[in-house]
Design a protein around this motif. Sequence first.
Motif, PDB file in Angstrom:
ATOM      1  N   ASN A 188      37.068 -64.099  -0.671  1.00  0.00           N
ATOM      2  CA  ASN A 188      37.670 -65.429  -1.146  1.00  0.00           C
ATOM      3  C   ASN A 188      37.634 -65.449  -2.766  1.00  0.00           C
ATOM      4  O   ASN A 188      37.279 -66.141  -3.406  1.00  0.00           O
ATOM      5  N   GLY A 189      38.016 -64.084  -3.267  1.00  0.00           N
ATOM      6  CA  GLY A 189      38.306 -63.949  -4.758  1.00  0.00           C
ATOM      7  C   GLY A 189      36.853 -63.734  -5.406  1.00  0.00           C
ATOM      8  O   GLY A 189      37.084 -63.953  -6.745  1.00  0.00           O
ATOM      9  N   GLY A 190      35.707 -63.834  -4.739  1.00  0.00           N
ATOM     10  CA  GLY A 190      34.474 -63.757  -5.520  1.00  0.00           C
ATOM     11  C   GLY A 190      33.810 -65.027  -5.584  1.00  0.00           C
ATOM     12  O   GLY A 190      32.741 -64.994  -6.182  1.00  0.00           O
ATOM     13  N   GLU A 191      34.412 -66.067  -4.872  1.00  0.00           N
ATOM     14  CA  GLU A 191      33.285 -67.346  -4.781  1.00  0.00           C
ATOM     15  C   GLU A 191      32.227 -67.183  -4.234  1.00  0.00           C
ATOM     16  O   GLU A 191      31.010 -67.553  -4.578  1.00  0.00           O
ATOM     17  N   HIS A 192      32.195 -66.010  -3.180  1.00  0.00           N
ATOM     18  CA  HIS A 192      30.910 -65.691  -2.423  1.00  0.00           C
ATOM     19  C   HIS A 192      31.056 -64.160  -2.409  1.00  0.00           C
ATOM     20  O   HIS A 192      31.822 -63.736  -1.816  1.00  0.00           O
ATOM     21  N   TRP A 193      29.991 -63.692  -2.792  1.00  0.00           N
ATOM     22  CA  TRP A 193      29.671 -62.368  -2.343  1.00  0.00           C
ATOM     23  C   TRP A 193      28.417 -61.928  -1.263  1.00  0.00           C
ATOM     24  O   TRP A 193      27.335 -62.746  -1.352  1.00  0.00           O
ATOM     25  N   VAL A 194      28.868 -61.179  -0.453  1.00  0.00           N
ATOM     26  CA  VAL A 194      27.913 -60.964   0.779  1.00  0.00           C
ATOM     27  C   VAL A 194      27.547 -59.434   0.719  1.00  0.00           C
ATOM     28  O   VAL A 194      28.221 -58.642   0.239  1.00  0.00           O
ATOM     29  N   LEU A 195      26.289 -59.249   1.057  1.00  0.00           N
ATOM     30  CA  LEU A 195      25.818 -57.716   1.405  1.00  0.00           C
ATOM     31  C   LEU A 195      26.261 -57.271   2.632  1.00  0.00           C
ATOM     32  O   LEU A 195      26.047 -58.090   3.813  1.00  0.00           O
ATOM     33  N   THR A 196      27.262 -56.253   2.584  1.00  0.00           N
ATOM     34  CA  THR A 196      27.968 -55.792   3.726  1.00  0.00           C
ATOM     35  C   THR A 196      27.255 -54.722   4.437  1.00  0.00           C
ATOM     36  O   THR A 196      27.425 -54.478   5.696  1.00  0.00           O
ATOM     37  N   GLY A 197      26.869 -53.788   3.602  1.00  0.00           N
ATOM     38  CA  GLY A 197      26.118 -52.414   4.383  1.00  0.00           C
ATOM     39  C   GLY A 197      25.638 -51.664   3.321  1.00  0.00           C
ATOM     40  O   GLY A 197      25.389 -51.948   2.025  1.00  0.00           O
ATOM     41  N   LYS A 198      25.326 -50.466   3.664  1.00  0.00           N
ATOM     42  CA  LYS A 198      24.900 -49.620   2.776  1.00  0.00           C
ATOM     43  C   LYS A 198      26.085 -48.293   2.580  1.00  0.00           C
ATOM     44  O   LYS A 198      26.572 -48.014   3.394  1.00  0.00           O
ATOM     45  N   MET A 199      26.140 -47.848   1.331  1.00  0.00           N
ATOM     46  CA  MET A 199      26.923 -46.755   1.037  1.00  0.00           C
ATOM     47  C   MET A 199      26.413 -45.394   1.514  1.00  0.00           C
ATOM     48  O   MET A 199      25.164 -45.401   1.223  1.00  0.00           O
ATOM     49  N   PRO A 200      27.290 -44.562   2.353  1.00  0.00           N
ATOM     50  CA  PRO A 200      26.716 -43.278   2.728  1.00  0.00           C
ATOM     51  C   PRO A 200      26.609 -41.970   1.841  1.00  0.00           C
ATOM     52  O   PRO A 200      26.002 -41.172   1.889  1.00  0.00           O
ATOM     53  N   ASN A 201      27.276 -42.362   0.330  1.00  0.00           N
ATOM     54  CA  ASN A 201      27.350 -41.329  -0.412  1.00  0.00           C
ATOM     55  C   ASN A 201      27.758 -41.987  -1.826  1.00  0.00           C
ATOM     56  O   ASN A 201      28.187 -42.952  -1.914  1.00  0.00           O
ATOM     57  N   GLU A 202      28.065 -41.176  -2.802  1.00  0.00           N
ATOM     58  CA  GLU A 202      28.343 -41.657  -4.167  1.00  0.00           C
ATOM     59  C   GLU A 202      30.025 -41.411  -4.405  1.00  0.00           C
ATOM     60  O   GLU A 202      30.438 -41.383  -5.782  1.00  0.00           O
ATOM     61  N   GLY A 203      30.682 -40.997  -3.355  1.00  0.00           N
ATOM     62  CA  GLY A 203      32.014 -41.091  -3.602  1.00  0.00           C
ATOM     63  C   GLY A 203      32.972 -42.031  -4.169  1.00  0.00           C
ATOM     64  O   GLY A 203      32.380 -43.207  -4.361  1.00  0.00           O
ATOM     65  N   PHE A 204      34.321 -41.792  -4.298  1.00  0.00           N
ATOM     66  CA  PHE A 204      34.960 -42.844  -5.060  1.00  0.00           C
ATOM     67  C   PHE A 204      35.591 -43.743  -3.489  1.00  0.00           C
ATOM     68  O   PHE A 204      36.083 -43.495  -2.667  1.00  0.00           O
ATOM     69  N   LEU A 205      35.214 -45.035  -3.720  1.00  0.00           N
ATOM     70  CA  LEU A 205      35.448 -46.012  -2.692  1.00  0.00           C
ATOM     71  C   LEU A 205      36.807 -46.433  -2.735  1.00  0.00           C
ATOM     72  O   LEU A 205      37.157 -47.048  -3.839  1.00  0.00           O
ATOM     73  N   HIS A 206      37.476 -46.445  -1.844  1.00  0.00           N
ATOM     74  CA  HIS A 206      38.901 -47.088  -1.871  1.00  0.00           C
ATOM     75  C   HIS A 206      39.295 -47.543  -0.213  1.00  0.00           C
ATOM     76  O   HIS A 206      39.036 -46.867   0.734  1.00  0.00           O
ATOM     77  N   PHE A 207      39.698 -49.016  -0.209  1.00  0.00           N
ATOM     78  CA  PHE A 207      39.909 -49.683   1.248  1.00  0.00           C
ATOM     79  C   PHE A 207      41.368 -49.507   1.370  1.00  0.00           C
ATOM     80  O   PHE A 207      42.229 -49.724   0.315  1.00  0.00           O
ATOM     81  N   VAL A 208      41.680 -49.065   2.619  1.00  0.00           N
ATOM     82  CA  VAL A 208      43.240 -49.163   2.831  1.00  0.00           C
ATOM     83  C   VAL A 208      43.506 -50.612   3.652  1.00  0.00           C
ATOM     84  O   VAL A 208      44.860 -50.601   3.891  1.00  0.00           O
ATOM     85  N   SER A 209      42.498 -51.106   4.104  1.00  0.00           N
ATOM     86  CA  SER A 209      42.920 -52.529   4.885  1.00  0.00           C
ATOM     87  C   SER A 209      41.459 -53.206   4.817  1.00  0.00           C
ATOM     88  O   SER A 209      40.619 -52.564   3.954  1.00  0.00           O
ATOM     89  N   GLY A 229      32.612 -51.513   6.149  1.00  0.00           N
ATOM     90  CA  GLY A 229      31.464 -50.879   5.705  1.00  0.00           C
ATOM     91  C   GLY A 229      30.255 -50.967   6.143  1.00  0.00           C
ATOM     92  O   GLY A 229      29.102 -50.636   5.606  1.00  0.00           O
ATOM     93  N   LYS A 230      30.096 -51.530   7.331  1.00  0.00           N
ATOM     94  CA  LYS A 230      28.745 -51.611   8.076  1.00  0.00           C
ATOM     95  C   LYS A 230      28.541 -50.287   8.511  1.00  0.00           C
ATOM     96  O   LYS A 230      27.178 -50.127   8.788  1.00  0.00           O
ATOM     97  N   ASN A 231      29.380 -49.480   9.158  1.00  0.00           N
ATOM     98  CA  ASN A 231      29.228 -48.313   9.573  1.00  0.00           C
ATOM     99  C   ASN A 231      29.850 -47.137   9.127  1.00  0.00           C
ATOM    100  O   ASN A 231      31.140 -47.671   8.950  1.00  0.00           O
ATOM    101  N   TRP A 232      29.445 -46.247   9.038  1.00  0.00           N
ATOM    102  CA  TRP A 232      30.229 -45.035   8.511  1.00  0.00           C
ATOM    103  C   TRP A 232      30.076 -43.744   9.367  1.00  0.00           C
ATOM    104  O   TRP A 232      29.100 -43.407   9.766  1.00  0.00           O
ATOM    105  N   SER A 233      31.217 -43.094   9.451  1.00  0.00           N
ATOM    106  CA  SER A 233      31.170 -41.648  10.017  1.00  0.00           C
ATOM    107  C   SER A 233      31.500 -40.779   9.184  1.00  0.00           C
ATOM    108  O   SER A 233      32.289 -40.931   8.045  1.00  0.00           O
ATOM    109  N   THR A 234      31.228 -39.343   9.738  1.00  0.00           N
ATOM    110  CA  THR A 234      31.425 -38.372   8.503  1.00  0.00           C
ATOM    111  C   THR A 234      32.723 -37.538   8.914  1.00  0.00           C
ATOM    112  O   THR A 234      32.897 -37.013  10.284  1.00  0.00           O
ATOM    113  N   LEU A 235      33.805 -37.097   8.101  1.00  0.00           N
ATOM    114  CA  LEU A 235      34.876 -36.221   8.326  1.00  0.00           C
ATOM    115  C   LEU A 235      34.549 -34.835   7.947  1.00  0.00           C
ATOM    116  O   LEU A 235      33.900 -34.757   6.785  1.00  0.00           O
TER     117      LEU A 235
END
Length: 418
Positions: free
Chosen positions: A158-179, A194-200
């Motif tokens: 909602n534009g930053g009105e509320h920020w929530v803790l979603t999950g933990k990052m698996p690495n320090e790579g460049f994060l980009h969402f496609v949806s 971002g709740k769960n991550w798999s490895t490619l």
Amino acid sequence: MYSFRKSAFALLLILLIVLAGCQNPANTASQGAINGESVSLSSIASVIDKTPEAAGSLSNPKNTSAQLATKTLADNQLTPSLVKVSSSVTMGKVSALRMASAESGWIGGDGWIARTDDGGKHWKIQYHGSGIVKQIFALNNQDAWAVTDKAKLLSTSNGGEHWVLTGKMPNEGFLHFVSKNEAFSGNARTTNGGKNWSTLPVPKQTVGDAYFHDKNNGWAVIQNNGMGIVERTQDGGKTWKIVMGLKLISPLNGAVIRSAGTDDAWVEWIGDYGMTQNSYSLFHTSNGGKNWQTVLANSTAGGGPAPGFQEEFDGPKNQGSSPGPLYVLNHNVAYMGGDCQACDKPNTVGRTIDGGKTWVNEKVSFPGFGGALLAFSDINHGWWICTDNSDPSVLYTTSDGGTHWKKIYTFPRPKQTS
């Protein structure tokens, strides 16, 4: 008499309930805010081991933030927790930047995230918590994510009105969402926000982070037997194909990859360094690696020839003695900062608007020895934040693609640590 006793009992019961409520008040929810020449690959494949190798298990660092007070449900899955903004929080050195539009965007620092909706003239702090914000990614004006140095992934819808803790990052790579649900960070992928991550799978001897444009198409830089190599996958990392290879004088010390389409890749090779200087090269392909354009080849006295070249390349060069931030807008337009630690004004910027065939160095330079942050919302509008460890971070904006920049906001002086 019976009626009197009944009334007295009722009054006593009410009094006990009131007293119990005072001792245990209800909790309230807290809320807040190469020059175009094709490269022959036949001589490369015979010396390269192309067997893909899985990256291994992803890290799952413990969350120690009392501010967010969350509970672990499963690996990399947390209960969402709203974060209250403290009135005592002030902005300081800026460590992350992302534009959502010409007027709107977010910045982050040590324990805070702020937003502007008037092009940077005014800022509102929306989040307060522990950890330095290292990345911010905005899918649009409402959906955004932030990464802290404590591997926490925060999100807003909602534009930053509320920020929530979603999950933990698996690495320090460049994060980009496609949806809203699918994102990539290096060779990690999430399909649930971002709740769960798999490895490619990625190739052996990968330098820096691999980059996946989507679940099938990815790119990686490797080095093997004195060669710098770019490989591509079209099946989610199951198989990789060599699409570029050049001889190296010295080993690569890093690589940065960005992509603006399925067949598009901008690949930065970071070479040797010395005397506060770093040699580097930038290559671009828009046809899946069939042809490559040398965008930049910066040789330095301290770093030697640009990676992939045996001597100084007589071609386009970026300003500065080390690479600054790379920001790719689309398959034609990309910007890169330059850094010169021996200069009074270390920060410069250049750009291409024709896929790397030509490069223009803008005639501006700004102070700040703490690095720079760069972002663009379109070909005309961009933000450039120059930082320093002792002087305030400063925001400059452009509305003509980077030819002219205007100082818009000076942030508070960073806190000094003993």
